[in-house]
Design a protein around this motif. Structure first.
Motif, PDB file in Angstrom:
ATOM      1  N   UNK A  33      16.372   3.781  -3.133  1.00  0.00           N
ATOM      2  CA  UNK A  33      16.823   4.225  -1.814  1.00  0.00           C
ATOM      3  C   UNK A  33      15.797   3.808  -0.777  1.00  0.00           C
ATOM      4  N   UNK A  34      16.073   4.104   0.485  1.00  0.00           N
ATOM      5  CA  UNK A  34      15.195   3.717   1.586  1.00  0.00           C
ATOM      6  C   UNK A  34      14.724   4.949   2.351  1.00  0.00           C
ATOM      7  N   UNK A  35      13.435   4.957   2.681  1.00  0.00           N
ATOM      8  CA  UNK A  35      12.872   5.978   3.579  1.00  0.00           C
ATOM      9  C   UNK A  35      12.352   5.270   4.820  1.00  0.00           C
ATOM     10  N   UNK A  76      10.789   0.311   6.620  1.00  0.00           N
ATOM     11  CA  UNK A  76      11.290   1.190   5.566  1.00  0.00           C
ATOM     12  C   UNK A  76      10.403   1.108   4.329  1.00  0.00           C
ATOM     13  N   UNK A  77      10.335   2.220   3.631  1.00  0.00           N
ATOM     14  CA  UNK A  77       9.720   2.266   2.310  1.00  0.00           C
ATOM     15  C   UNK A  77      10.833   2.285   1.273  1.00  0.00           C
ATOM     16  N   UNK A  78      10.691   1.471   0.235  1.00  0.00           N
ATOM     17  CA  UNK A  78      11.670   1.469  -0.850  1.00  0.00           C
ATOM     18  C   UNK A  78      11.272   2.575  -1.833  1.00  0.00           C
ATOM     19  N   UNK A  79      12.097   3.612  -1.932  1.00  0.00           N
ATOM     20  CA  UNK A  79      11.832   4.729  -2.844  1.00  0.00           C
ATOM     21  C   UNK A  79      12.291   4.336  -4.249  1.00  0.00           C
ATOM     22  N   UNK A 114      -0.260   4.884  -5.772  1.00  0.00           N
ATOM     23  CA  UNK A 114       0.920   4.417  -6.504  1.00  0.00           C
ATOM     24  C   UNK A 114       1.455   3.182  -5.776  1.00  0.00           C
ATOM     25  N   UNK A 115       1.655   2.038  -6.457  1.00  0.00           N
ATOM     26  CA  UNK A 115       2.178   0.845  -5.775  1.00  0.00           C
ATOM     27  C   UNK A 115       3.487   1.169  -5.051  1.00  0.00           C
ATOM     28  N   UNK A 116       3.541   0.828  -3.770  1.00  0.00           N
ATOM     29  CA  UNK A 116       4.690   1.175  -2.926  1.00  0.00           C
ATOM     30  C   UNK A 116       5.114  -0.044  -2.128  1.00  0.00           C
ATOM     31  N   UNK A 117       6.403  -0.299  -2.101  1.00  0.00           N
ATOM     32  CA  UNK A 117       6.943  -1.477  -1.409  1.00  0.00           C
ATOM     33  C   UNK A 117       7.509  -1.079  -0.053  1.00  0.00           C
ATOM     34  N   UNK A 118       7.122  -1.848   0.977  1.00  0.00           N
ATOM     35  CA  UNK A 118       7.607  -1.623   2.340  1.00  0.00           C
ATOM     36  C   UNK A 118       8.342  -2.866   2.835  1.00  0.00           C
TER      37      UNK A 118
END
Length: 468
Positions: free
Chosen positions: A405-407, A413-416, A370-374
């Motif tokens: 949100x942020x993880x 951080x990963x942008x949730x 799944x495309x995920x932004x960091x």
């Protein structure tokens, strides 16, 4: 001079009124009222030409109030047309949110000329064999028709001047020529672009080098996949680079578009502001069995004979990469095609390098494809103050995209992102179409869009030459 009688005055007045009416009628005709759009229901009437690619059907996966349900299709008889009509029928007959398209079909060797002659619509949709697409675009625009074209609009450098003329002629004829750039609507790309505009989070964009570009876009695709829940059957010509185009002028179009769109938002880039630095190409090999599975054709058509190797396997130059400079900033695009994914499907990787942080999109096994932004800070920019600035930026962006949100991760951080914002590739075609419909109402495509469209294809065709 004798005085005119009342009857004479009336005659002169009526003659003048008739002349004035005729003049106004001529003026109205010159204004091409069929190309004046208000956003009213059914005022946009589509004419789909030779829909050999499944993207043509995806434009119609959903209905639009502004678009008439009757679509006129002009195409040669054959499998491409049958598959297109089957997809439309599937959309019409699905249980959830069915469409109500009515396809009026003309088949014959003169299908394109017939479309220009009959002109039952005001927008031409082009998504198919790319060998003649640039010519179709130019002739449609010359005829005063709006055009919504799938990428790529040109696949060979010698055809680029024709596309340049078409873009200029579209503006002169007050018609809108636009290409379908779906990847701008992918949520991680949207957020990457937005975060890059927060200087206290991203800093300033690096200039980069050919070895370490400031912004990189890479994508991996597969010939065999599922579309709308069904195995995708591709036409044989899809594997002929003289008809489909090599990767460097095909899928790379999306990646170049995103680089221009993200690095210089709202700014039109001229061809004089860019330069291709280096480029390369390589082939993907397919067995006869793999070719038959994805095309339902056997054996290879004659036009692919020259691309067969000693093992009778097909070598498709569907892979390519190149580095270019835009206003001194180095960007890199890379496209690869495999036959079939063992898991995960198409993938995307992107990095924007800033003086305070890198904004990275990953779509690998760790992300469940799944495309995920960091957000990954650099140059000691981590800490409470930086995190507060990042949180403020996310909170502000969340006003448009609720639920962000942020993880925390090991290096940032990963942008949730809530699932509601992940609409999927197929839905992006509706978003592009809606954008185009709004441009029709506006009566123009923004100047930066028109400039970047030309520059994008200038870069891909220049890279095509450089790769040789």
């Amino acid at each position: 001079m004798k005085n005119l009688s009342l009857k004479s005055y009336v005659f002169v007045f009526m003659l003048s009124l008739a002349f004035y009416s005729c003049s106004n009628s001529d003026s109205d005709n010159n204004a091409s009222p069929e190309n004046e759009f208000t956003g009213a229901d059914d005022e946009v009437k589509l004419m789909t030409v030779d829909p050999g690619h499944f993207h043509a059907a995806l434009v119609q996966k959903y209905g639009y109030e502004q678009v008439d349900s009757v679509v006129h299709v002009y195409a040669p008889e054959g499998k491409d047309l049958e598959l297109h009509l089957d997809r439309i029928e599937q959309y019409n007959n699905r249980e959830e949110n069915p469409t109500n398209w009515v396809e009026e079909v003309y088949t014959g060797p003169d299908f394109f000329e017939k479309m220009l002659e009959e002109r039952p619509g005001n927008v031409v949709v082009l998504s198919g064999n790319n060998a003649k697409k640039t010519q179709y675009i130019k002739q449609s625009v010359d005829a005063g028709l709006n055009v919504l074209a799938d990428k790529p609009m040109v696949i060979k450098p010698e055809k680029f001047p024709m596309l340049k003329e078409a873009l200029a002629q579209a503006q002169e004829n007050d018609v809108l020529l636009y290409d379908i750039m779906t990847e701008r609507f992918e949520i991680t790309t949207l957020l990457q672009r937005k975060l890059s505009q927060y200087s206290d989070v991203f800093g300033t964009l690096e200039k980069g080098t050919p070895e370490n570009p400031a912004i990189t876009k890479e994508s991996v695709h597969y010939f065999f996949k599922y579309v709308s829940g069904n195995p995708l059957i591709r036409p044989g010509w899809f594997f002929d680079v003289d008809q489909q185009g090599e990767a460097i002028v095909d899928v790379s179009t999306h990646l170049v578009d995103m680089i221009l769109w993200e690095t210089f938002p709202g700014e039109g880039i001229d061809t004089t502001q860019v330069e291709v630095v280096e480029a390369e190409r390589w082939a993907t090999e397919m067995t006869p069995g793999e070719f038959e599975k994805v095309t339902e054709m056997e054996p290879y058509p004659d036009y692919l004979e020259e691309d067969l190797n000693d093992e009778n396997n097909l070598e498709v130059y569907s892979n390519g990469s190149f580095v270019f400079k835009v206003n001194g900033v180095h960007g890199k695009v890379s496209v690869e095609w495999g036959y079939e994914s063992s898991e995960g499907g198409d993938t995307h990787y992107s990095i924007m390098r800033g003086s305070k942080a890198n904004l990275v999109i990953r779509q690998g096994e760790e992300e469940d494809y799944v495309p995920t932004l960091y957000v990954e800070p650099v140059n000691d920019n981590s800490g409470d103050q930086y995190e507060a600035a990042l949180q403020d930026a996310i909170d502000e962006i969340a006003e448009e995209y609720p639920g962000l949100s942020l993880n925390e991760t090991s290096n940032g951080w990963q942008v949730a992102i809530p699932d509601e914002h992940r609409v999927g590739h197929e839905a992006h075609f509706a978003q592009v179409t809606e954008q185009y419909l709004q441009y029709l109402v506006d009566g123009e495509i923004p100047e930066w869009e028109r400039k970047n469209m030309l520059t994008k294809y200038y870069l891909t065709t220049q890279a095509y030459k450089k790769s040789r």
